[in-house]
Design a protein around this motif. Sequence first.
Motif, PDB file in Angstrom:
ATOM      1  N   GLN A  29      26.335  27.122 -16.368  1.00  0.00           N
ATOM      2  CA  GLN A  29      26.679  26.134 -15.336  1.00  0.00           C
ATOM      3  C   GLN A  29      26.710  26.721 -13.928  1.00  0.00           C
ATOM      4  O   GLN A  29      26.134  26.147 -12.992  1.00  0.00           O
ATOM      5  N   LEU A  30      27.410  27.829 -13.765  1.00  0.00           N
ATOM      6  CA  LEU A  30      27.739  28.290 -12.414  1.00  0.00           C
ATOM      7  C   LEU A  30      26.534  28.712 -11.578  1.00  0.00           C
ATOM      8  O   LEU A  30      26.465  28.338 -10.396  1.00  0.00           O
ATOM      9  N   PRO A  31      25.561  29.468 -12.100  1.00  0.00           N
ATOM     10  CA  PRO A  31      24.401  29.806 -11.254  1.00  0.00           C
ATOM     11  C   PRO A  31      23.662  28.565 -10.751  1.00  0.00           C
ATOM     12  O   PRO A  31      23.218  28.523  -9.596  1.00  0.00           O
ATOM     13  N   GLU A  32      23.548  27.538 -11.600  1.00  0.00           N
ATOM     14  CA  GLU A  32      22.881  26.305 -11.195  1.00  0.00           C
ATOM     15  C   GLU A  32      23.695  25.572 -10.133  1.00  0.00           C
ATOM     16  O   GLU A  32      23.130  25.048  -9.153  1.00  0.00           O
ATOM     17  N   LEU A  33      25.004  25.532 -10.287  1.00  0.00           N
ATOM     18  CA  LEU A  33      25.855  24.874  -9.300  1.00  0.00           C
ATOM     19  C   LEU A  33      25.797  25.589  -7.952  1.00  0.00           C
ATOM     20  O   LEU A  33      25.774  24.940  -6.898  1.00  0.00           O
ATOM     21  N   ILE A  34      25.753  26.906  -7.988  1.00  0.00           N
ATOM     22  CA  ILE A  34      25.637  27.682  -6.742  1.00  0.00           C
ATOM     23  C   ILE A  34      24.317  27.352  -6.038  1.00  0.00           C
ATOM     24  O   ILE A  34      24.280  27.150  -4.816  1.00  0.00           O
ATOM     25  N   PHE A  35      23.247  27.276  -6.817  1.00  0.00           N
ATOM     26  CA  PHE A  35      21.928  26.929  -6.263  1.00  0.00           C
ATOM     27  C   PHE A  35      21.971  25.553  -5.595  1.00  0.00           C
ATOM     28  O   PHE A  35      21.488  25.383  -4.458  1.00  0.00           O
ATOM     29  N   LEU A  36      22.542  24.569  -6.283  1.00  0.00           N
ATOM     30  CA  LEU A  36      22.615  23.212  -5.735  1.00  0.00           C
ATOM     31  C   LEU A  36      23.483  23.165  -4.481  1.00  0.00           C
ATOM     32  O   LEU A  36      23.127  22.501  -3.498  1.00  0.00           O
ATOM     33  N   ALA A  37      24.598  23.876  -4.497  1.00  0.00           N
ATOM     34  CA  ALA A  37      25.511  23.880  -3.348  1.00  0.00           C
ATOM     35  C   ALA A  37      24.845  24.493  -2.126  1.00  0.00           C
ATOM     36  O   ALA A  37      24.972  23.978  -0.998  1.00  0.00           O
ATOM     37  N   GLU A  38      24.135  25.589  -2.331  1.00  0.00           N
ATOM     38  CA  GLU A  38      23.431  26.223  -1.206  1.00  0.00           C
ATOM     39  C   GLU A  38      22.362  25.303  -0.642  1.00  0.00           C
ATOM     40  O   GLU A  38      22.165  25.232   0.579  1.00  0.00           O
ATOM     41  N   LYS A  39      21.683  24.575  -1.508  1.00  0.00           N
ATOM     42  CA  LYS A  39      20.647  23.647  -1.061  1.00  0.00           C
ATOM     43  C   LYS A  39      21.255  22.519  -0.220  1.00  0.00           C
ATOM     44  O   LYS A  39      20.727  22.171   0.853  1.00  0.00           O
ATOM     45  N   VAL A  40      22.370  21.962  -0.692  1.00  0.00           N
ATOM     46  CA  VAL A  40      23.036  20.884   0.048  1.00  0.00           C
ATOM     47  C   VAL A  40      23.518  21.388   1.409  1.00  0.00           C
ATOM     48  O   VAL A  40      23.332  20.723   2.434  1.00  0.00           O
TER      49      VAL A  40
END
Length: 223
Positions: free
Chosen positions: A93-104
């Motif tokens: 979960q966490l690596p994907e969430l970090i990726f999405l957060a950085e994109k936003v």
Amino acid sequence: MSFQEKKLSELAIAIPGATKLFREYDLDFCCGGANTLSFAAKVKNLNLAEIEQRLAALEQRQEPNEAKNWLQASYAEIINHIIARFHQRHREQLPELIFLAEKVENVHGDRADCPMGVSAVLKEIHSDLSQHMQKEEQILFPMINAGQYAMAQMPIQVMEHEHDDAGQQVEVLKSLTDNLTPPRDACNTWRALYTGINEFIDDLMLHIHLENNILFPRVLSQA
């Protein structure tokens, strides 16, 4: 039956479906599990009678309760479940969430309602939780499986303290994201981020509940 003076942790263990209900009301039955239902409801200005009525309905259903099953399971079964169901899931979960957060943050950083700082908090959670899970897998869980219950007392205290820290990090995430409520015009990535964080929090609360309220007390009772 009145539930108001019972601890959240006790209700979460005893009543099938209570954990889902508590998550719906944002009641912390993990780190805040020692609080009574009446106290927790008062702090959040919730309708206590309504919650009690829904708990009573759940209790009457008498469906199989995952928590009750774990009370009867062997330590090895519980530990294997924690690693497979929660540790591995958090690592995904966490690596994907970090990726999405950085994109936003990169795309919408000029907006006043952009959740700036979420990626930094998620990175902190990822780092802390990775170390936490490693300590459980390499130190605490082998102790428990080996029957070294007295030796496990200190590591358990450390793990519970780190669970409290994780609970505080979750509260920071909620505060940065308007309690995980995306703006009406939020893009799909923004919405996916909040949905993913919400799922992670649900999983983390169940993870901590299984350890704090079921596994650890059983081990300590034999120390």
